[in-house]
Motif scaffolding. Structure first.
Motif, PDB file in Angstrom:
ATOM      1  N   LEU A  63       0.832  -1.212   0.000  1.00  0.00           N
ATOM      2  CA  LEU A  63       0.000   0.000   0.000  1.00  0.00           C
ATOM      3  C   LEU A  63       0.867   1.263   0.000  1.00  0.00           C
ATOM      4  O   LEU A  63       0.441   2.322  -0.439  1.00  0.00           O
ATOM      5  CB  LEU A  63      -0.916   0.023   1.227  1.00  0.00           C
ATOM      6  CG  LEU A  63      -2.151  -0.868   1.185  1.00  0.00           C
ATOM      7  CD1 LEU A  63      -2.925  -0.724   2.481  1.00  0.00           C
ATOM      8  CD2 LEU A  63      -3.036  -0.528   0.007  1.00  0.00           C
ATOM      9  N   TYR A 115      -5.350   8.464  -4.776  1.00  0.00           N
ATOM     10  CA  TYR A 115      -6.656   8.101  -4.200  1.00  0.00           C
ATOM     11  C   TYR A 115      -7.289   9.241  -3.412  1.00  0.00           C
ATOM     12  O   TYR A 115      -8.250   9.042  -2.666  1.00  0.00           O
ATOM     13  CB  TYR A 115      -6.516   6.841  -3.322  1.00  0.00           C
ATOM     14  CG  TYR A 115      -5.590   6.999  -2.138  1.00  0.00           C
ATOM     15  CD1 TYR A 115      -6.085   7.364  -0.882  1.00  0.00           C
ATOM     16  CD2 TYR A 115      -4.221   6.779  -2.248  1.00  0.00           C
ATOM     17  CE1 TYR A 115      -5.247   7.510   0.202  1.00  0.00           C
ATOM     18  CE2 TYR A 115      -3.381   6.922  -1.167  1.00  0.00           C
ATOM     19  CZ  TYR A 115      -3.899   7.286   0.055  1.00  0.00           C
ATOM     20  OH  TYR A 115      -3.071   7.437   1.133  1.00  0.00           O
ATOM     21  N   LEU A 135     -11.037   9.375  -1.470  1.00  0.00           N
ATOM     22  CA  LEU A 135     -10.909   9.550  -0.022  1.00  0.00           C
ATOM     23  C   LEU A 135     -11.726  10.755   0.436  1.00  0.00           C
ATOM     24  O   LEU A 135     -12.406  10.710   1.460  1.00  0.00           O
ATOM     25  CB  LEU A 135      -9.430   9.730   0.357  1.00  0.00           C
ATOM     26  CG  LEU A 135      -9.140   9.957   1.846  1.00  0.00           C
ATOM     27  CD1 LEU A 135      -9.579   8.760   2.669  1.00  0.00           C
ATOM     28  CD2 LEU A 135      -7.656  10.223   2.084  1.00  0.00           C
ATOM     29  N   VAL A 153      -2.013   5.985  10.612  1.00  0.00           N
ATOM     30  CA  VAL A 153      -1.151   4.833  10.387  1.00  0.00           C
ATOM     31  C   VAL A 153      -0.050   5.257   9.430  1.00  0.00           C
ATOM     32  O   VAL A 153      -0.330   5.864   8.403  1.00  0.00           O
ATOM     33  CB  VAL A 153      -1.920   3.639   9.774  1.00  0.00           C
ATOM     34  CG1 VAL A 153      -0.960   2.482   9.505  1.00  0.00           C
ATOM     35  CG2 VAL A 153      -3.025   3.185  10.701  1.00  0.00           C
ATOM     36  N   LEU A 156      -4.007  -6.984  17.921  1.00  0.00           N
ATOM     37  CA  LEU A 156      -2.985  -5.948  17.773  1.00  0.00           C
ATOM     38  C   LEU A 156      -2.977  -5.356  16.364  1.00  0.00           C
ATOM     39  O   LEU A 156      -2.689  -4.175  16.164  1.00  0.00           O
ATOM     40  CB  LEU A 156      -1.598  -6.522  18.082  1.00  0.00           C
ATOM     41  CG  LEU A 156      -1.305  -6.900  19.528  1.00  0.00           C
ATOM     42  CD1 LEU A 156       0.049  -7.591  19.631  1.00  0.00           C
ATOM     43  CD2 LEU A 156      -1.321  -5.664  20.425  1.00  0.00           C
ATOM     44  N   LEU A 157      -3.284  -6.203  15.375  1.00  0.00           N
ATOM     45  CA  LEU A 157      -3.256  -5.745  13.984  1.00  0.00           C
ATOM     46  C   LEU A 157      -4.486  -4.938  13.627  1.00  0.00           C
ATOM     47  O   LEU A 157      -4.462  -4.121  12.689  1.00  0.00           O
ATOM     48  CB  LEU A 157      -3.175  -6.947  13.039  1.00  0.00           C
ATOM     49  CG  LEU A 157      -1.843  -7.670  12.924  1.00  0.00           C
ATOM     50  CD1 LEU A 157      -2.002  -8.905  12.049  1.00  0.00           C
ATOM     51  CD2 LEU A 157      -0.799  -6.739  12.321  1.00  0.00           C
ATOM     52  N   PRO A 170      -6.406  -2.306  14.639  1.00  0.00           N
ATOM     53  CA  PRO A 170      -6.513  -0.849  14.392  1.00  0.00           C
ATOM     54  C   PRO A 170      -5.892  -0.419  13.071  1.00  0.00           C
ATOM     55  O   PRO A 170      -6.538   0.263  12.265  1.00  0.00           O
ATOM     56  CB  PRO A 170      -5.764  -0.227  15.576  1.00  0.00           C
ATOM     57  CG  PRO A 170      -5.762  -1.262  16.630  1.00  0.00           C
ATOM     58  CD  PRO A 170      -5.774  -2.588  15.936  1.00  0.00           C
ATOM     59  N   ALA A 171      -4.652  -0.860  12.828  1.00  0.00           N
ATOM     60  CA  ALA A 171      -3.976  -0.442  11.595  1.00  0.00           C
ATOM     61  C   ALA A 171      -4.706  -0.973  10.372  1.00  0.00           C
ATOM     62  O   ALA A 171      -4.880  -0.258   9.376  1.00  0.00           O
ATOM     63  CB  ALA A 171      -2.528  -0.929  11.601  1.00  0.00           C
ATOM     64  N   LEU A 172      -5.164  -2.231  10.437  1.00  0.00           N
ATOM     65  CA  LEU A 172      -5.837  -2.804   9.279  1.00  0.00           C
ATOM     66  C   LEU A 172      -7.146  -2.092   8.983  1.00  0.00           C
ATOM     67  O   LEU A 172      -7.487  -1.846   7.826  1.00  0.00           O
ATOM     68  CB  LEU A 172      -6.080  -4.309   9.491  1.00  0.00           C
ATOM     69  CG  LEU A 172      -4.827  -5.181   9.462  1.00  0.00           C
ATOM     70  CD1 LEU A 172      -5.186  -6.655   9.610  1.00  0.00           C
ATOM     71  CD2 LEU A 172      -4.033  -4.955   8.180  1.00  0.00           C
ATOM     72  N   ILE A 214      -7.944   1.056   9.755  1.00  0.00           N
ATOM     73  CA  ILE A 214      -7.687   2.406   9.237  1.00  0.00           C
ATOM     74  C   ILE A 214      -7.143   2.353   7.808  1.00  0.00           C
ATOM     75  O   ILE A 214      -7.616   3.065   6.923  1.00  0.00           O
ATOM     76  CB  ILE A 214      -6.721   3.162  10.176  1.00  0.00           C
ATOM     77  CG1 ILE A 214      -7.443   3.458  11.495  1.00  0.00           C
ATOM     78  CG2 ILE A 214      -6.253   4.473   9.548  1.00  0.00           C
ATOM     79  CD1 ILE A 214      -6.526   3.901  12.605  1.00  0.00           C
ATOM     80  N   LEU A 215      -6.167   1.485   7.580  1.00  0.00           N
ATOM     81  CA  LEU A 215      -5.614   1.384   6.225  1.00  0.00           C
ATOM     82  C   LEU A 215      -6.671   0.894   5.237  1.00  0.00           C
ATOM     83  O   LEU A 215      -6.758   1.376   4.113  1.00  0.00           O
ATOM     84  CB  LEU A 215      -4.420   0.429   6.200  1.00  0.00           C
ATOM     85  CG  LEU A 215      -3.102   0.964   6.744  1.00  0.00           C
ATOM     86  CD1 LEU A 215      -2.055  -0.136   6.728  1.00  0.00           C
ATOM     87  CD2 LEU A 215      -2.627   2.150   5.926  1.00  0.00           C
ATOM     88  N   THR A 249      -9.919   1.240   5.413  1.00  0.00           N
ATOM     89  CA  THR A 249     -10.953   2.240   5.161  1.00  0.00           C
ATOM     90  C   THR A 249     -10.411   3.446   4.407  1.00  0.00           C
ATOM     91  O   THR A 249     -11.033   3.918   3.458  1.00  0.00           O
ATOM     92  CB  THR A 249     -11.552   2.734   6.499  1.00  0.00           C
ATOM     93  OG1 THR A 249     -11.806   1.607   7.312  1.00  0.00           O
ATOM     94  CG2 THR A 249     -12.827   3.520   6.273  1.00  0.00           C
ATOM     95  N   PHE A 250      -9.261   3.954   4.834  1.00  0.00           N
ATOM     96  CA  PHE A 250      -8.807   5.248   4.315  1.00  0.00           C
ATOM     97  C   PHE A 250      -7.706   5.139   3.267  1.00  0.00           C
ATOM     98  O   PHE A 250      -7.212   6.143   2.793  1.00  0.00           O
ATOM     99  CB  PHE A 250      -8.358   6.148   5.467  1.00  0.00           C
ATOM    100  CG  PHE A 250      -9.473   6.458   6.425  1.00  0.00           C
ATOM    101  CD1 PHE A 250     -10.511   7.305   6.062  1.00  0.00           C
ATOM    102  CD2 PHE A 250      -9.499   5.874   7.688  1.00  0.00           C
ATOM    103  CE1 PHE A 250     -11.551   7.575   6.930  1.00  0.00           C
ATOM    104  CE2 PHE A 250     -10.537   6.131   8.568  1.00  0.00           C
ATOM    105  CZ  PHE A 250     -11.566   6.996   8.187  1.00  0.00           C
ATOM    106  N   LYS A 251      -7.299   3.920   2.956  1.00  0.00           N
ATOM    107  CA  LYS A 251      -6.317   3.804   1.878  1.00  0.00           C
ATOM    108  C   LYS A 251      -6.739   2.743   0.855  1.00  0.00           C
ATOM    109  O   LYS A 251      -6.904   3.055  -0.322  1.00  0.00           O
ATOM    110  CB  LYS A 251      -4.918   3.498   2.443  1.00  0.00           C
ATOM    111  CG  LYS A 251      -3.843   3.572   1.385  1.00  0.00           C
ATOM    112  CD  LYS A 251      -2.528   4.129   1.861  1.00  0.00           C
ATOM    113  CE  LYS A 251      -1.639   4.375   0.635  1.00  0.00           C
ATOM    114  NZ  LYS A 251      -0.318   4.881   0.968  1.00  0.00           N
ATOM    115  N   PHE A 252      -6.926   1.505   1.335  1.00  0.00           N
ATOM    116  CA  PHE A 252      -7.228   0.428   0.395  1.00  0.00           C
ATOM    117  C   PHE A 252      -8.550   0.678  -0.338  1.00  0.00           C
ATOM    118  O   PHE A 252      -8.622   0.613  -1.571  1.00  0.00           O
ATOM    119  CB  PHE A 252      -7.277  -0.914   1.145  1.00  0.00           C
ATOM    120  CG  PHE A 252      -7.440  -2.087   0.245  1.00  0.00           C
ATOM    121  CD1 PHE A 252      -6.472  -2.397  -0.704  1.00  0.00           C
ATOM    122  CD2 PHE A 252      -8.564  -2.894   0.336  1.00  0.00           C
ATOM    123  CE1 PHE A 252      -6.615  -3.482  -1.553  1.00  0.00           C
ATOM    124  CE2 PHE A 252      -8.723  -3.991  -0.508  1.00  0.00           C
ATOM    125  CZ  PHE A 252      -7.746  -4.281  -1.450  1.00  0.00           C
TER     126      PHE A 252
END
Lengths: 274, 311
Positions: A113, A121, A125, A147, B11-12, B14-16, B18-19, B21-24
């Motif tokens: 990513l 994007y 977004l 993140v 543990l994973l 939160p990052a998953l 956020i990524l 929703t807001f990136k992938f």
């Protein structure tokens, strides 16, 4: 080495000329910011203001909303930083000290990513954030950026270099998983965390395109957007613009001088193959 | 570590989330939307490759792409040449290394918007410092950010066909500022690379009677090539995405004079965000991503052959 005796002074000369050129824009910015408009337009220009004035700073501080812009940027930088440090730590922990099926797949997926730059994007977004009703709120400025993939990557490298024996010893002493992370891993990898924090603070403070898109009201503008709009509106009042630029640049310059070693090391580390 | 599977997943999470929703998800959306007609009046449905067809016939897109490439072609080599030069000098065991490094590094931590505002003032055609300095040297003042003519045209003093004009002086001016802003970062990276070159090679070169230039050419350059390779790729990727200085320094409206500083990301911003042509904007984004990828892969294949990895 005798042959080279002339080249040391030459090196200093070249480096010093270069250094003056690097500083010139900053010096000119400072000089103009203390001038009256009339003096700023004087030709030939003066290097030291003849009619030294603080009026420009007063304008920027009171007539334009700069204290508010600084507040917005500070809040955004602070919470983004906290988010990034927490997510980087726990994600890197899960991806380095736990064995589970698909761990490498998850890691590679996250890393891939990183290859996609934000502009690609940014429009979808924006539509997403708009549908959440977040336009012109702190959520839009903070949440999507909590993140940092590079941070996860860097921290994972550092976590992996910590010897396994430490964990075994800690477990024998009855140390839990989170306590191990908090009391052993984190203190051991402080330089990496400092690196991540440095990039995050500089990045958040200087962010421009996204805040430009998601803020409408003057009240919610971070400092870069506030400055850009101020520059558009006052395109000829250079003394006030230079005072504003000085105010925008100053916090990071102060930070830079306070933590110079860490900052330069962070940047130089970012380029090394681990 | 023997453990229950839910622990690392927790543990994973939160990052998953956020990524995801807001990136992938937005990346997927950009890809999907590029096949849709989605304008200011909302989504109108699937149109296949229509956006891409329109894009390839859009002269403004081609101009912005050409501008972006010119900008990159000028910024990257200049930035690398200057920073390598300074780093090599700084590495000659000089005193006050820290002070010089600090000064050269200063622009890196400052904001691009603020330095854009400052440089716009330096470039001011009437009262700017640069024209004053040119005047002191008995040279002609320049229009800098307001000059639409290409740099090659200005150098040759006559007009040229579009492809040979080079970047406008306006775009070149922004390029110069970017070199100034990014040099410190590259210097620091180069310095780290130079420190890794074992001293024995320099000793050997000295014993063989090599001069400073020969040493630089035959020892420093090849042994530093992994660093140069990294710096080239990173600087290129960043340069291709230039946006803030265009918005801040050019115009009004940004992209001027005569569209010679309109770069792809600004065009994307204009179409996708200001004019809210989401489908079309997504097509620009998608094509641009492929272009960045292609350039990176090309650089990798061409440059990596010339990288000398120490065994």
């Amino acid at each position: 080495m005798k042959r080279l005796s002339w080249d040391k002074p030459l090196i200093y000369l070249i480096l010093s000329v270069g250094a003056i050129l690097m500083l010139l824009p900053f010096l000119w910015m400072l000089s103009t910011s203390f001038k009256t408009i009339a003096e700023s337009l004087q030709f030939p220009p003066t290097w030291i203001p003849q009619h030294f004035t603080l009026e420009n700073y007063k304008i920027v501080w009171t007539k334009v909303n700069f204290p508010r812009y600084i507040w917005v940027s500070t809040v955004v930088t602070f919470f983004t930083l906290i988010g990034v440090l927490i997510t980087a730590t726990i994600t890197a922990y899960a991806l380095s000290w736990f064995h589970f099926k698909g761990r490498e797949v998850v890691f590679v997926a996250i890393l891939s990513l990183m290859m996609v730059p934000i502009p690609v994007y940014v429009v979808p977004l924006f539509i997403l954030v708009q549908s959440l009703g977040w336009v012109d709120t702190f959520y839009a400025l903070i949440v999507p950026w909590t993140v940092n993939i590079f941070g996860i990557f860097l921290l994972r490298q550092h976590f992996r270099s910590v010897p396994r024996d430490l964990y075994d010893a800690a477990v024998i002493d009855g140390c839990g998983r989170l306590r191990f992370l908090w009391q052993i891993l984190i203190p051991l990898t402080k330089p990496a965390l400092v690196t991540i924090a440095v990039f995050e603070i500089i990045g958040s403070w200087n962010a421009f395109m996204w805040p430009l898109m998601v803020t409408n009201s003057d009240h919610m503008r971070p400092i870069q957007v506030g400055l850009a709009y101020f520059a558009q509106g006052e395109s000829t009042n250079y003394p006030a613009l230079m005072a504003a630029s000085t105010i925008v640049i100053l916090p990071l310059i102060i930070l830079f001088f306070l933590a110079q070693k860490q900052i330069v090391e962070s940047y130089s580390r970012s380029g090394l193959k681990e | 570590m023997k453990n229950r599977i839910w622990y690392p997943i927790l543990l994973l999470l939160p990052a998953l989330v956020i990524l995801g929703t807001f990136k992938f998800y937005p990346i997927l959306s950009a890809f999907r939307l590029s096949f849709y007609d989605w304008g200011i009046s909302g989504e109108k449905g699937f149109v296949g490759l229509e956006n891409f067809r329109a894009l390839f016939q859009d002269p403004f897109f081609w101009q912005s792409l050409l501008n972006t490439l010119w900008y990159t072609v000028f910024t990257v080599p200049l930035s690398i040449a200057f920073s390598l030069f300074v780093a090599a000098l700084l590495n000659r065991g000089i005193k006050a290394l820290g002070l010089y490094r600090t000064i050269y590094f200063l622009p890196v931590v400052t904001s691009i918007v603020a330095v854009s505002v400052v440089w716009k003032w330096l470039y001011d055609p009437q009262r700017g410092l640069f024209n004053y300095l040119l005047m002191l040297l008995h040279l002609h003042p320049l229009q800098w950010l307001e000059e639409p003519r290409g740099v090659f045209e200005l150098l040759l003093g006559r007009s040229l066909p579009t492809a040979l004009k080079g970047p406008s002086l306006a775009l070149f001016s922004i390029s110069l500022m970017s070199v100034w802003k990014s040099m410190g970062y590259n210097i620091v990276i180069f310095l780290a690379g130079l420190k890794n070159i074992p001293q024995v090679y320099y000793e050997a070169a000295r014993i063989d009677g090599a001069g400073p230039w020969q040493t630089f050419r035959n020892v420093t350059v090849p042994l530093l090539s992994p660093t140069t390779f990294y710096v080239t790729i990173m600087t290129t990727i960043v340069s291709l995405q230039v946006f803030a200085p265009i918005w801040t320094m050019t115009g009004p409206p940004p992209g001027g004079p005569l569209g010679t500083t309109s770069v792809v990301i600004y065009y994307l911003y204009q179409k996708g965000f200001e004019e809210y042509q989401v489908g079309y904007g997504s097509a620009i984004a998608f094509v641009f991503f492929l272009i960045i990828l292609a350039i990176t892969v090309l650089q990798k294949t061409v440059l990596e052959k010339r990288v000398y990895y120490e065994v």
